[in-house]
Design a protein around this motif. Structure first.
Motif, short mmCIF file in Angstrom:
data_model
loop_
_atom_site.label_atom_id
_atom_site.label_comp_id
_atom_site.label_asym_id
_atom_site.label_seq_id
_atom_site.Cartn_x
_atom_site.Cartn_y
_atom_site.Cartn_z
N UNK A 51 0.85 -1.19 0.00
CA UNK A 51 0.00 0.00 0.00
C UNK A 51 0.88 1.24 0.00
N UNK A 52 0.48 2.23 -0.73
CA UNK A 52 1.25 3.47 -0.81
C UNK A 52 1.39 4.07 0.59
N UNK A 53 2.63 4.41 1.01
CA UNK A 53 2.83 4.97 2.35
C UNK A 53 2.00 6.24 2.55
N UNK A 54 1.38 6.35 3.74
CA UNK A 54 0.57 7.53 3.97
C UNK A 54 1.43 8.76 4.17
N UNK A 55 0.93 9.87 3.70
CA UNK A 55 1.68 11.12 3.78
C UNK A 55 0.76 12.21 4.31
N UNK A 56 1.21 12.92 5.32
CA UNK A 56 0.38 13.94 5.95
C UNK A 56 1.26 15.08 6.43
N UNK A 57 0.84 16.31 6.17
CA UNK A 57 1.61 17.48 6.60
C UNK A 57 0.70 18.46 7.31
N UNK A 58 1.00 18.73 8.57
CA UNK A 58 0.27 19.73 9.34
C UNK A 58 0.82 21.10 8.98
N UNK A 59 -0.03 21.96 8.42
CA UNK A 59 0.42 23.28 7.97
C UNK A 59 0.23 24.37 9.01
N UNK A 60 -0.76 24.20 9.91
CA UNK A 60 -0.97 25.23 10.94
C UNK A 60 -1.78 24.67 12.11
N UNK A 169 -0.43 10.32 13.25
CA UNK A 169 0.44 11.02 14.20
C UNK A 169 0.92 10.04 15.26
N UNK A 170 2.21 10.12 15.57
CA UNK A 170 2.82 9.29 16.61
C UNK A 170 3.62 10.21 17.51
N UNK A 171 3.53 10.02 18.81
CA UNK A 171 4.25 10.87 19.75
C UNK A 171 5.21 10.04 20.61
N UNK A 172 6.42 10.58 20.79
CA UNK A 172 7.40 9.98 21.70
C UNK A 172 7.84 11.06 22.68
N UNK A 173 7.74 10.77 23.94
CA UNK A 173 8.16 11.69 25.00
C UNK A 173 9.04 10.92 25.98
N UNK A 191 2.70 -1.07 18.25
CA UNK A 191 3.01 -1.32 16.85
C UNK A 191 1.76 -1.72 16.06
N UNK A 192 0.86 -2.46 16.71
CA UNK A 192 -0.38 -2.88 16.03
C UNK A 192 -1.22 -1.67 15.65
N UNK A 193 -1.26 -0.67 16.52
CA UNK A 193 -2.05 0.54 16.23
C UNK A 193 -1.45 1.31 15.05
N UNK A 194 -0.11 1.32 14.96
CA UNK A 194 0.52 1.98 13.83
C UNK A 194 0.21 1.22 12.53
N UNK A 195 0.26 -0.11 12.60
CA UNK A 195 -0.06 -0.92 11.42
C UNK A 195 -1.49 -0.67 10.96
N UNK A 196 -2.40 -0.51 11.91
CA UNK A 196 -3.80 -0.24 11.56
C UNK A 196 -3.94 1.08 10.81
N UNK A 197 -3.17 2.07 11.22
CA UNK A 197 -3.23 3.37 10.55
C UNK A 197 -2.69 3.27 9.13
N UNK A 198 -1.63 2.49 8.96
CA UNK A 198 -1.05 2.33 7.63
C UNK A 198 -1.98 1.54 6.72
#
Length: 223
Positions: A51-60, A169-173, A191-198
């Motif tokens: 599947x084509x990798x998802x691409x997203x850009x937050x502009x504001x 969106x993925x966050x690491x703190x 990792x399963x949640x990330x796979x679901x988003x992809x």
């Protein structure tokens, strides 16, 4: 869906077909591509698609009465971004505002009321982003003693969970160290949640896996 191919493998399949016309069929992103001559029932080549990798850009991001901000309006260029500033200037609050507006969850608090600025009754967030070439806008607001309101392109969402497959969106703190030091189940869930988003179809695989696992465990108990 859009598929991405290994060019070398794709050409091997094309060269194996003698006719001038061919067809490519698939049942979905998780299934192989069947290449065969036109009007033929016999497949000649199989190729795995991705599947084509998802691409997203937050502009504001715009925020009102959120954490330390009475009003905040920030635009972001494409590419790698660093937020620099002294301690307590609100760098983490900006990240939290972006994350919350796209997921309706905070990575610092379980209670939405904690996100409202001191002596205020509500907060509101507006985030503009581009995904797969389409410009979109999410509005999220929360008022004390009232339910949360979520809108995507002016359309009201009944449940915030509907945003799960919409935003990436993925966050690491520093507190995310539990992913390394914690239990394996925690890492697998992350990792399963990330796979679901992809790939949303991954949920079907997970469902079948859990059913098979439960059946196996039940069988072992009865032996």
């Amino acid at each position: 869906f859009e598929a991405v191919f290994d060019v070398r493998k794709l050409m091997e399949g094309v060269e194996g077909i003698e006719s001038e016309e061919m067809t490519m069929e698939t049942a979905g992103p998780l299934h192989p591509i069947i290449m065969k001559e036109k009007d033929s029932d016999k497949y000649l080549y199989l190729i795995v698609s991705l599947r084509k990798p998802w691409c997203m850009h937050v502009s504001s991001i715009s925020a009102w009465n959120f954490r330390s901000f009475d009003e905040l309006i920030v635009s972001f260029p494409k590419g790698f971004i660093q937020l620099l500033g002294p301690n307590g200037s609100g760098k983490t609050n900006i990240l939290e505002a972006i994350y919350y507006s796209l997921t309706c969850k905070s990575f610092r608090s379980r209670h939405d009321q904690d996100l409202i600025s001191f002596n205020k009754d509500y907060f509101r967030l507006e985030t503009e982003y581009t995904k797969d070439g389409l410009k979109k806008k999410i509005k999220v607001s929360f008022q004390k003693d009232k339910s949360r309101s979520v809108q995507l392109n002016e359309k009201e969402y009944a449940k915030s969970s509907q945003l799960f497959f919409e935003t990436n969106v993925v966050v690491f703190t520093p507190s995310s160290s539990y992913l390394i030091k914690g239990e394996p189940n925690t890492r697998r869930h992350f990792l399963d949640r990330i796979k679901l988003k992809i790939n949303p179809e991954f949920s079907l695989i997970m469902s079948k896996y859990k059913q098979t696992l439960q059946a196996r465990n039940s069988l072992l108990k009865n032996i």
